[in-house]
Write a protein that holds these residues in place. Structure first.
Motif, PDB file in Angstrom:
ATOM      1  N   CYS A  19       0.816  -1.219   0.000  1.00 41.29           N
ATOM      2  CA  CYS A  19       0.000   0.000   0.000  1.00 41.29           C
ATOM      3  C   CYS A  19       0.847   1.266   0.000  1.00 41.29           C
ATOM      4  N   CYS A  70      -0.760  -0.172   5.345  1.00 41.78           N
ATOM      5  CA  CYS A  70      -2.114  -0.196   4.792  1.00 41.78           C
ATOM      6  C   CYS A  70      -3.088   0.407   5.802  1.00 41.78           C
ATOM      7  N   SER A 112      -2.815   4.266   1.163  1.00 41.96           N
ATOM      8  CA  SER A 112      -3.112   3.220   0.189  1.00 41.96           C
ATOM      9  C   SER A 112      -2.309   3.452  -1.086  1.00 41.96           C
TER      10      SER A 112
END
Length: 259
Positions: A19, A70, A112
């Protein structure tokens, strides 16, 4: 131009492969700007970043360390590693606070792969924050010379094995939700458990490192460690009970036990 304006922090970023690293890559492809003095290292999961990595980075000259992972509940592993990252970062920040280093020098954020502009914004904001703090050891509330800074980081580093054990048990909430983690690490129970599981070990470690350079009186230790006389007396008693230090009655000083 003043020295403060010339200061370019040394910053390390440990970023999740799935991410945050993707967000950093998108940031570059999109030509969003962030300071060039932030060095990124890709890790498979933010939960794989160890307390030792953060402390060693600071001991090796970094002014700050950023960990990016993430978003909560988006971890690519069943272990939900970003919860491990939260716990590790909070313990690290508490350790830094207790050795007189600003906890802001370690930061955790979620980014992200599609948030390139968010990554750039976080990097720019954090770089400015660290630039304002100044070099490691010289921020307001730190005021540490290189030798004392090294001793304090060494004391924290020696605590890492015990911190790892604590993090697998009582030093984290039982329920894995963002709200439960936020409340636990912001509350008094976390600080009480930290004192019980790690606080005394950290204090004794600092005493032993202070005595490594030679015998000291209780008053000298109190001045050097920034503790009250009662705090020093308690930690000296505990160190003596374990047989790690000895008291020279003739000289009125404490020294490391021989052998």
């Amino acid at each position: 131009m003043s020295g403060e304006l010339d200061f370019r922090p040394k910053m390390l970023g440990l970023v999740c492969n799935w991410c945050c690293y993707g967000g950093a890559d998108l940031c570059g492809v999109s030509r969003f700007q962030y300071p060039p003095f932030i060095r990124l290292v890709r890790v498979m999961c933010s939960g794989r970043v160890d307390l030792l990595h953060l402390l060693r980075a600071l001991a090796d000259g970094m002014d700050a360390v950023f960990v990016g992972g993430c978003h909560i509940n988006d971890c690519h592993y069943v272990t939900e590693g970003n919860y491990d990252a939260i716990a590790m970062i909070e313990v690290c920040r508490e350790l830094l606070r207790r050795i007189g280093i600003r906890p802001e020098r370690v930061r955790l954020e979620w980014v992200s792969a599609g948030e390139g502009i968010r990554f750039a914004a976080i990097m720019n904001e954090y770089a400015e924050q660290v630039r304002t703090l100044g070099p490691l050891g010289r921020a307001d509330g730190e005021g540490l010379d290189a030798a004392e800074l090294g001793r304090r980081l060494e004391a924290a580093t020696r605590l890492v094995p015990f911190a790892r054990l604590a993090l697998t048990g009582r030093l984290r909430p039982a329920v894995r939700t963002e709200e439960a983690y936020r409340r636990f690490f912001a509350g008094d129970e976390f600080r009480r458990l930290f004192d019980e599981l790690l606080g005394e070990r950290l204090a004794i470690g600092r005493v032993l490192l202070a005595l490594r350079d030679g015998p000291r009186s209780a008053a000298e230790l109190a001045r050097g460690l920034g503790w009250s006389a009662s705090e020093v007396a308690r930690h000296l008693r505990n160190s003596s009970r374990h047989g790690w230090i000895r008291f020279d009655a003739a000289g009125g000083r404490y020294a490391l036990a021989e052998g």
